[in-house]
Design a protein around this motif. Sequence first.
Motif, PDB file in Angstrom:
ATOM      1  N   PRO A 162       0.820  -1.211   0.000  1.00  0.00           N
ATOM      2  CA  PRO A 162       0.000   0.000   0.000  1.00  0.00           C
ATOM      3  C   PRO A 162       0.854   1.262   0.000  1.00  0.00           C
ATOM      4  O   PRO A 162       2.016   1.238   0.420  1.00  0.00           O
ATOM      5  N   ARG A 163       0.280   2.351  -0.467  1.00  0.00           N
ATOM      6  CA  ARG A 163       1.023   3.620  -0.482  1.00  0.00           C
ATOM      7  C   ARG A 163       1.422   3.988   0.939  1.00  0.00           C
ATOM      8  O   ARG A 163       0.701   3.710   1.903  1.00  0.00           O
ATOM      9  N   GLY A 164       2.624   4.535   1.069  1.00  0.00           N
ATOM     10  CA  GLY A 164       3.120   4.960   2.371  1.00  0.00           C
ATOM     11  C   GLY A 164       3.709   3.873   3.241  1.00  0.00           C
ATOM     12  O   GLY A 164       4.208   4.159   4.332  1.00  0.00           O
ATOM     13  N   MET A 165       3.680   2.624   2.786  1.00  0.00           N
ATOM     14  CA  MET A 165       4.230   1.528   3.590  1.00  0.00           C
ATOM     15  C   MET A 165       5.736   1.737   3.795  1.00  0.00           C
ATOM     16  O   MET A 165       6.475   1.920   2.833  1.00  0.00           O
ATOM     17  N   PRO A 166       6.217   1.730   5.046  1.00  0.00           N
ATOM     18  CA  PRO A 166       7.657   1.905   5.277  1.00  0.00           C
ATOM     19  C   PRO A 166       8.441   0.649   4.911  1.00  0.00           C
ATOM     20  O   PRO A 166       7.969  -0.468   5.128  1.00  0.00           O
ATOM     21  N   VAL A 167       9.622   0.849   4.346  1.00  0.00           N
ATOM     22  CA  VAL A 167      10.515  -0.253   3.999  1.00  0.00           C
ATOM     23  C   VAL A 167      11.953   0.161   4.291  1.00  0.00           C
ATOM     24  O   VAL A 167      12.275   1.342   4.323  1.00  0.00           O
ATOM     25  N   GLU A 168      12.792  -0.831   4.493  1.00  0.00           N
ATOM     26  CA  GLU A 168      14.231  -0.605   4.639  1.00  0.00           C
ATOM     27  C   GLU A 168      14.889  -1.053   3.342  1.00  0.00           C
ATOM     28  O   GLU A 168      14.696  -2.189   2.907  1.00  0.00           O
ATOM     29  N   VAL A 169      15.665  -0.182   2.724  1.00  0.00           N
ATOM     30  CA  VAL A 169      16.374  -0.537   1.493  1.00  0.00           C
ATOM     31  C   VAL A 169      17.625  -1.311   1.881  1.00  0.00           C
ATOM     32  O   VAL A 169      18.480  -0.814   2.615  1.00  0.00           O
ATOM     33  N   ILE A 170      17.708  -2.550   1.393  1.00  0.00           N
ATOM     34  CA  ILE A 170      18.845  -3.422   1.687  1.00  0.00           C
ATOM     35  C   ILE A 170      19.950  -3.214   0.660  1.00  0.00           C
ATOM     36  O   ILE A 170      21.121  -3.122   1.003  1.00  0.00           O
ATOM     37  N   LEU A 171      19.570  -3.158  -0.610  1.00  0.00           N
ATOM     38  CA  LEU A 171      20.525  -2.874  -1.680  1.00  0.00           C
ATOM     39  C   LEU A 171      19.785  -2.375  -2.896  1.00  0.00           C
ATOM     40  O   LEU A 171      18.579  -2.544  -3.027  1.00  0.00           O
ATOM     41  N   THR A 172      20.536  -1.737  -3.775  1.00  0.00           N
ATOM     42  CA  THR A 172      19.987  -1.250  -5.036  1.00  0.00           C
ATOM     43  C   THR A 172      20.742  -1.933  -6.164  1.00  0.00           C
ATOM     44  O   THR A 172      21.967  -2.032  -6.131  1.00  0.00           O
ATOM     45  N   TYR A 173      19.991  -2.419  -7.138  1.00  0.00           N
ATOM     46  CA  TYR A 173      20.565  -3.121  -8.291  1.00  0.00           C
ATOM     47  C   TYR A 173      19.936  -2.523  -9.541  1.00  0.00           C
ATOM     48  O   TYR A 173      18.776  -2.791  -9.844  1.00  0.00           O
ATOM     49  N   GLY A 174      20.679  -1.672 -10.236  1.00  0.00           N
ATOM     50  CA  GLY A 174      20.130  -0.992 -11.411  1.00  0.00           C
ATOM     51  C   GLY A 174      18.969  -0.108 -10.988  1.00  0.00           C
ATOM     52  O   GLY A 174      19.105   0.734 -10.113  1.00  0.00           O
ATOM     53  N   THR A 175      17.809  -0.330 -11.586  1.00  0.00           N
ATOM     54  CA  THR A 175      16.627   0.486 -11.283  1.00  0.00           C
ATOM     55  C   THR A 175      15.740  -0.164 -10.216  1.00  0.00           C
ATOM     56  O   THR A 175      14.611   0.273  -9.988  1.00  0.00           O
ATOM     57  N   TRP A 176      16.249  -1.203  -9.563  1.00  0.00           N
ATOM     58  CA  TRP A 176      15.481  -1.957  -8.563  1.00  0.00           C
ATOM     59  C   TRP A 176      16.105  -1.824  -7.185  1.00  0.00           C
ATOM     60  O   TRP A 176      17.315  -1.678  -7.049  1.00  0.00           O
ATOM     61  N   SER A 177      15.262  -1.922  -6.160  1.00  0.00           N
ATOM     62  CA  SER A 177      15.727  -1.923  -4.766  1.00  0.00           C
ATOM     63  C   SER A 177      15.202  -3.169  -4.064  1.00  0.00           C
ATOM     64  O   SER A 177      14.021  -3.512  -4.204  1.00  0.00           O
ATOM     65  N   LYS A 178      16.092  -3.825  -3.334  1.00  0.00           N
ATOM     66  CA  LYS A 178      15.681  -4.945  -2.493  1.00  0.00           C
ATOM     67  C   LYS A 178      15.318  -4.338  -1.144  1.00  0.00           C
ATOM     68  O   LYS A 178      16.118  -3.613  -0.541  1.00  0.00           O
ATOM     69  N   VAL A 179      14.097  -4.610  -0.678  1.00  0.00           N
ATOM     70  CA  VAL A 179      13.601  -3.982   0.542  1.00  0.00           C
ATOM     71  C   VAL A 179      13.142  -5.025   1.560  1.00  0.00           C
ATOM     72  O   VAL A 179      12.777  -6.139   1.199  1.00  0.00           O
ATOM     73  N   ARG A 180      13.185  -4.605   2.823  1.00  0.00           N
ATOM     74  CA  ARG A 180      12.672  -5.424   3.924  1.00  0.00           C
ATOM     75  C   ARG A 180      11.474  -4.681   4.503  1.00  0.00           C
ATOM     76  O   ARG A 180      11.572  -3.488   4.807  1.00  0.00           O
ATOM     77  N   ASP A 181      10.355  -5.383   4.651  1.00  0.00           N
ATOM     78  CA  ASP A 181       9.175  -4.746   5.225  1.00  0.00           C
ATOM     79  C   ASP A 181       9.197  -4.891   6.752  1.00  0.00           C
ATOM     80  O   ASP A 181      10.133  -5.464   7.320  1.00  0.00           O
TER      81      ASP A 181
END
Length: 79
Positions: free
Chosen positions: A46-65
């Motif tokens: 959902p919009r506004g959901m907080p996430v922690e960015v673990i890493l960025t790969y190109g135009t993508w981000s791996k996130v932890r909810d």
Amino acid sequence: LILSVLLGIASWSGIAQALEFRAIGASPVILYDAPSTKGGKVYVAPRGMPVEVILTYGTWSKVRDMGGDLSWVESKELV
């Protein structure tokens, strides 16, 4: 003292990283199990959901909810 030494070694060796917290942007987005729209769809965040960015790969981000689950989101969808 031991903790100070370990933190100093971690910082010096590049192991320590700053935590980066972001949120899902103005509209809900699909989270994937791989950094591609061809990956499996995990769920809709959902919009506004907080996430922690673990890493960025190109135009993508791996996130932890908040539940600790890892998934991928297009970086442009984060604010």
